[in-house]
Enzyme design. Structure first.
Site, PDB file in Angstrom:
ATOM      1  N   SER A   1       0.846  -1.194   0.000  1.00 52.30           N
ATOM      2  CA  SER A   1       0.000   0.000   0.000  1.00 52.30           C
ATOM      3  C   SER A   1       0.875   1.236   0.000  1.00 52.30           C
ATOM      4  O   SER A   1       2.070   1.183   0.304  1.00 52.30           O
ATOM      5  CB  SER A   1      -0.905   0.017   1.237  1.00 52.30           C
ATOM      6  OG  SER A   1      -0.221   0.542   2.365  1.00 52.30           O
ATOM      7  N   ASP A   2       0.290   2.369  -0.345  1.00 52.66           N
ATOM      8  CA  ASP A   2       0.977   3.632  -0.123  1.00 52.66           C
ATOM      9  C   ASP A   2       0.633   4.105   1.288  1.00 52.66           C
ATOM     10  O   ASP A   2      -0.129   3.471   2.015  1.00 52.66           O
ATOM     11  CB  ASP A   2       0.600   4.650  -1.194  1.00 52.66           C
ATOM     12  CG  ASP A   2       1.681   5.703  -1.411  1.00 52.66           C
ATOM     13  OD1 ASP A   2       2.535   5.889  -0.526  1.00 52.66           O
ATOM     14  OD2 ASP A   2       1.664   6.360  -2.468  1.00 52.66           O
ATOM     15  N   TRP A   3       1.157   5.253   1.642  1.00 56.51           N
ATOM     16  CA  TRP A   3       1.159   5.796   3.003  1.00 56.51           C
ATOM     17  C   TRP A   3      -0.245   5.863   3.615  1.00 56.51           C
ATOM     18  O   TRP A   3      -1.085   6.632   3.174  1.00 56.51           O
ATOM     19  CB  TRP A   3       1.779   7.182   2.951  1.00 56.51           C
ATOM     20  CG  TRP A   3       2.067   7.822   4.263  1.00 56.51           C
ATOM     21  CD1 TRP A   3       1.252   8.674   4.949  1.00 56.51           C
ATOM     22  CD2 TRP A   3       3.264   7.703   5.038  1.00 56.51           C
ATOM     23  NE1 TRP A   3       1.868   9.086   6.098  1.00 56.51           N
ATOM     24  CE2 TRP A   3       3.115   8.509   6.179  1.00 56.51           C
ATOM     25  CE3 TRP A   3       4.455   6.992   4.875  1.00 56.51           C
ATOM     26  CZ2 TRP A   3       4.101   8.625   7.161  1.00 56.51           C
ATOM     27  CZ3 TRP A   3       5.443   7.099   5.843  1.00 56.51           C
ATOM     28  CH2 TRP A   3       5.259   7.903   6.966  1.00 56.51           C
TER      29      TRP A   3
END
Length: 749
Positions: free
Chosen positions: A308-310
Site C-alpha cells: 500500500s501507499d502511506w
C-alpha cells in the site's frame, strides 16, 4: 528501437554462461519459501504483511540522536510483532538525509535483532531513492524522471538505475520505491515530474532501462537492489489536477495509455508494486480487485507482492468512506489483493488483521498467499544470506564514473526551446545580469524527495555544487551581476534589476517553481506567480536581450515571456549537476540535445497531447502548444532523408522494416534524437494522429551521415479494439520520420 539494447544482450549471455537455469533458481526459492511458511505462526505471518515507519522504533526526537533507534521499541517491533518491513528516515514527517555510516549502523542494528528472532526472517528496508540515493548525504543525485526522459537516452537511464542501486546498497538499504510508471498527461498534477512524460513508448523505454540497470542480472547481487513500480494505476491522471483526487479513466484509455508502463515493468522483472493512493472510476486503488488481480496478476503475470501507499488502508475508512470501520478497511484491502500495508505509525493493521484471521473473515489461504509473495522477494533479494551491509562504501559511493554519468545526464536533459538569431551560445566575455527566483538555488533544480521530503531545505544542499548563478560566474570572464534573494519567496528589487540590466549586454532571467511533491504541490493554476511576470515585463521594457531559463517540475505558463525572450532554455529538474550543465550550454561548452517529453502548453486551459485524436485538431480545435512534444534545438542542424520501407504490403502478424539517413548539416558536432511515428489511417476505434514507436539518439560530426534501421512489429501496429482486446486491423498505415511519410498496407488475413 526494437533491437535488443546492449545491457539486455549482456544479461542473456551471463545467464547462459552461469549454467544454472532460471527455472532451477525459481524452484529452489519456492522450496525455501514453502518450507519457511510451514514453520510460521499466524502472528509471524501477519507481521510480515506489516510495514512501519522508522519513527515507530525511534527514540524521542530521534532526528537529533546519533543513534536514533530505541532498542526496546525495535525488539518489540521485530521479535514481538514480527514486522516485515521498515521505511523512511529517522526524521518523519520531513525526512532528511543521513550520513552513510549512520545509515549502515541503523540498518545493521535492525539485521542483528532480526537474526535473534525465532525464524530469523530479515526485515526489508524501503526508501524513496527516486533520483539517486536521495536520503544519504552527498549521494549522486540525477535529474528527476521528467528530465531523464528529456535525454531520450535509455543508456543514461540504465546508468542511473545502476548507480542508484549501488549507492542505496552501500547505505545499507534494501529496496527502492522507484520508478513511477504511471504516465504524465495531467500537467497540473504535482507529481508529473516523477513520470517519464506523456508518451507511452518513451516511458516504457526509459523506465525499463532504469529497472535493468538497478537489477542487473540478479538483484540479490551486492550492488543491485529490487525496484517498486508506482503507483498502480491511474494515480497520475486526476481530473482536477490535485494530488490524491479521483481519476476518471475508461478501460480503453487505461489499457492504451496507463497499463503498458506497468506491464513493461513486470516484464523487466520488478518484484514489487505500490498501489495508487487515489481512486479510478469511484474505486480506490487499494480495493480494486479487478486491477490488482484480473489485470496485474492474471493478464500481466505479476508474481511479486503489492504494498500500500502511506496510510491508504486506514483511509478507506477515514477518508474514502468505503469501509464502515478500520477493521473492515483492513479486510477489504487484503481481500482485494494488498499484500503489505504501509501502516505507517502504529500496529493497527497487525492487530486488526490478526483478529480477522482468527475469526476466519480473512482466510489463511489469503494470508499464506501474501506472505509467500513477501518471503519470495526477500529470498530473491538475498536478504536471508546478508548479515551486514552488502557493499563497502569505498569504491561504491560517489565514484568518478557516477559523477561523470550524472553530469552527462544533466547536459542531455536540458532543452533549448528557442534561439532567435543564434544569440546562444554566449561569449565568455559577455556582461550578464542574472535575476529571478530560481537563479541561485540548488533546490529548484532537484525538486521534492531531495535531502528532505519537499526538497526545499536549501541550507542542507551540498556547498560544492554550483547554482546557475555560481556556474555562470565560474564560466565567464565578463561582468556578472546578480539581483535576487536567498530564498525562492524573497522579494526581488525590480527597480534595481532594471537599473542593472541597462548596464549589461544580456539578461538571464531565471523563473519557475519552488520545490514540492504530493499534496503540498497542489496549485490552482499553471500560470506563473504574478511577481515573476512583473519582473519579466519590467526587464523587457528596456530592450536588452533576454534569455529565459526555467526550472520546475511541470510546464508553468511562460507564453508571454517566451514570446519576448531571444532564447528559452527549459531546465525542468536537472539535478545536482544542473547549474554546471546549464552554464555549459549557455556558453557553448555543451551542444544541447534535450527534447521535450511532454507537450508544453500555450495556456492553462489548452492542454492537448501530441498523440491527440483527429477530433482534437478538427475545425476550430487544434494542437497548438507553445513547444511540441519532441521539440529541442541544437547549435548545429540535422536533416533526415531517404525514408524507405521494406515492403508496401505485409501480411497480418508480419514486421515491417524501415531505413533512412540522418545527417549533421551544421558546423558543430552534436547529438540528435531521431523519432519514428506511426499512424493507423482508419480503424474501428479512433486512433491518434501519430504515436511514437521508436527513437534513437545519435552523435554526428559536421557533415557526417548515418543510416538508421528500425523494425515495426505487430505490437506497434496494435490498439485496444471495440471488445477491449489488443488487436491489429488490416488497412493502411503511415510511417513518419522528420518531414517524410511512407505508407504500407496490412493485408486481411
Amino acid at each position: 528501437m526494437k533491437t535488443k539494447p546492449a545491457f539486455l544482450i549482456l544479461s542473456l549471455f551471463v545467464a547462459l554462461e552461469s549454467g544454472v537455469s532460471a527455472q532451477e533458481t525459481n524452484d529452489n526459492v519456492e522450496a525455501q519459501v514453502q518450507a519457511l511458511l510451514a514453520q510460521m505462526s499466524l502472528e509471524e505471518k501477519v507481521g510480515q504483511m506489516t510495514q512501519i515507519d522508522f519513527s515507530v522504533i525511534s527514540v524521542i526526537n530521534g532526528e537529533l540522536a546519533e543513534n536514533p533507534i530505541d532498542q526496546a521499541k525495535l525488539e518489540d517491533a521485530v521479535l514481538n510483532r514480527h514486522i516485515g518491513s521498515i521505511l523512511n528516515t529517522p526524521t518523519t514527517p520531513n525526512n532528511q538525509t543521513q550520513p552513510i555510516e549512520k545509515w549502515r549502523r541503523m540498518t545493521q542494528a535492525i539485521r542483528e535483532v532480526a537474526a535473534k528472532s525465532r525464524l530469523k526472517i530479515p526485515v526489508l528496508y524501503g526508501i524513496d531513492a527516486i533520483h539517486g540515493a536521495t536520503y544519504t548525504e552527498n549521494a549522486v543525485l540525477f535529474p528527476q524522471a521528467i528530465s531523464m526522459a528529456a535525454t531520450f537516452n535509455p543508456d543514461l537511464a540504465f546508468k542511473e538505475g545502476e548507480i542508484t542501486a549501488r549507492e542505496v546498497k552501500a547505505s545499507g538499504l534494501d529496496w527502492n520505491f522507484m520508478p513511477v510508471m504511471d504516465i504524465g498527461r495531467q500537467p497540473l498534477w504535482p507529481r508529473l515530474w516523477e513520470t517519464y512524460g506523456e508518451d507511452v513508448h518513451l516511458a516504457v523505454t526509459m523506465g525499463s532501462a532504469y529497472i535493468h540497470g538497478h537489477h542487473g542480472d540478479d538483484f540479490a547481487a551486492a550492488d543491485k537492489a529490487p525496484t517498486c513500480l508506482k503507483h498502480y494505476v491511474g494515480y497520475s491522471y486526476p481530473l482536477n489536477g490535485k494530488d490524491r483526487t479521483p481519476a476518471w479513466i475508461g478501460e480503453r484509455a487505461l489499457r492504451e495509455y496507463f497499463l503498458p508502463g506497468f506491464e513493461a515493468g513486470v516484464k523487466a522483472g520488478t518484484p514489487t508494486v505500490m498501489v495508487n493512493s487515489a481512486e479510478v472510476d469511484g474505486i480506490p486503488g487499494h480495493i480494486n480487485h479487478h486491477y490488482l488481480n484480473t489485470i496485474l496478476r492474471g493478464e500481466m503475470g505479476f508474481k511479486g507482492f503489492t504494498v500500500s501507499d502511506w496510510a491508504d488502508i486506514s483511509r478507506l475508512y477515514t477518508r474514502d468512506k468505503l469501509a464502515a470501520s478500520p477493521r473492515e478497511a483492513v479486510k477489504m484491502a487484503v481481500m482485494a489483493g494488498i499484500d503489505m500495508s504501509m501502516v505507517p505509525f502504529d500496529y493497527s493493521f497487525y492487530d486488526l488483521l490478526l483478529d480477522l484471521a482468527k475469526t476466519g473473515e480473512v482466510p489463511m489461504t489469503r494470508i499464506d498467499e501474501a506472505v509467500s509473495r513477501i518471503l519470495r522477494v526477500k529470498y530473491q533479494s538475498g536478504l536471508f544470506d546478508r548479515h551486514e551491509p552488502a557493499l563497502d562504501v569505498k569504491g561504491n559511493f560517489v565514484t568518478d564514473d557516477a559523477v561523470a554519468a550524472n553530469r552527462q545526464a544533466a547536459r542531455e536533459a536540458i532543452i533549448l526551446a528557442k534561439n532567435n538569431h543564434n544569440i546562444l551560445p554566449l561569449s565568455k566575455q559577455t556582461s550578464i545580469l542574472v535575476t529571478g527566483p530560481t537563479a541561485n538555488l540548488l533546490s529548484v533544480m532537484n525538486g521534492g524527495w531531495t535531502i528532505t521530503w519537499q526538497g526545499a531545505a536549501e541550507h542542507l544542499y551540498p556547498k560544492d555544487k554550483p547554482t546557475l548563478l555560481q556556474a555562470i560566474q565560474q564560466k565567464t570572464t565578463g561582468k556578472v551581476t546578480y539581483v535576487g534573494g536567498k530564498n525562492f519567496s524573497d522579494e526581488i528589487n525590480i527597480e534595481q534589476a532594471v537599473t542593472q540590466a541597462r548596464q549589461h549586454d544580456v539578461v538571464i532571467l531565471a523563473l519557475g517553481e519552488k520545490t514540492y511533491t504530493e499534496t503540498e504541490g497542489n496549485i490552482e493554476s499553471l500560470h506563473l506567480d504574478p511577481v515573476q511576470l512583473q519582473l519579466a515585463r519590467a526587464i523587457f521594457e528596456i530592450g536588452k536581450p533576454v534569455i529565459l531559463v526555467t526550472f520546475g517540475g511541470r510546464p508553468r505558463i511562460i507564453t508571454e515571456v517566451a514570446n519576448k525572450a531571444q532564447a528559452v532554455v527549459l531546465g525542468f529538474l536537472p539535478g545536482m549537476e544542473g547549474g554546471a550543465a546549464l552554464a555549459d550550454i549557455l556558453f557553448g561548452d555543451t551542444n544541447p540535445s534535450g527534447k521535450l517529453p511532454i507537450s508544453y502548453p500555450r495556456d492553462s486551459n489548452d492542454v492537448v497531447m501530441y498523440d491527440h485524436k483527429p477530433i482534437e485538431a478538427f475545425e476550430s480545435n487544434q494542437y497548438r502548444p507553445l513547444f511540441p512534444f519532441g521539440h529541442g534545438l541544437s547549435y548545429t542542424s540535422f536533416q533526415t532523408s531517404g525514408l524507405r520501407l521494406s515492403k508496401d504490403n505485409i501480411a497480418m502478424g508480419e514486421n515491417i522494416d524501415l531505413t533512412f539517413k540522418v545527417k549533421n548539416t551544421g558546423a558543430l558536432t552534436g547529438k540528435e534524437t531521431v523519432m519514428v511515428y506511426l499512424h493507423d489511417v482508419a480503424a474501428s476505434v479512433s486512433r491518434p494522429v501519430k504515436q511514437l514507436k521508436a527513437f534513437k539518439k545519435v552523435e554526428l560530426k559536421p557533415g557526417a551521415e548515418q543510416t538508421l534501421q528500425f523494425s515495426l512489429t505487430p505490437q506497434d501496429m496494435s490498439f485496444i479494439g471495440v471488445d477491449m482486446k489488443r488487436i491489429v486491423e488490416p488497412g493502411e498505415f503511415e510511417v513518419m520520420v522528420g518531414s517524410e511519410t511512407a505508407r504500407f498496407q496490412v493485408a486481411k488475413p
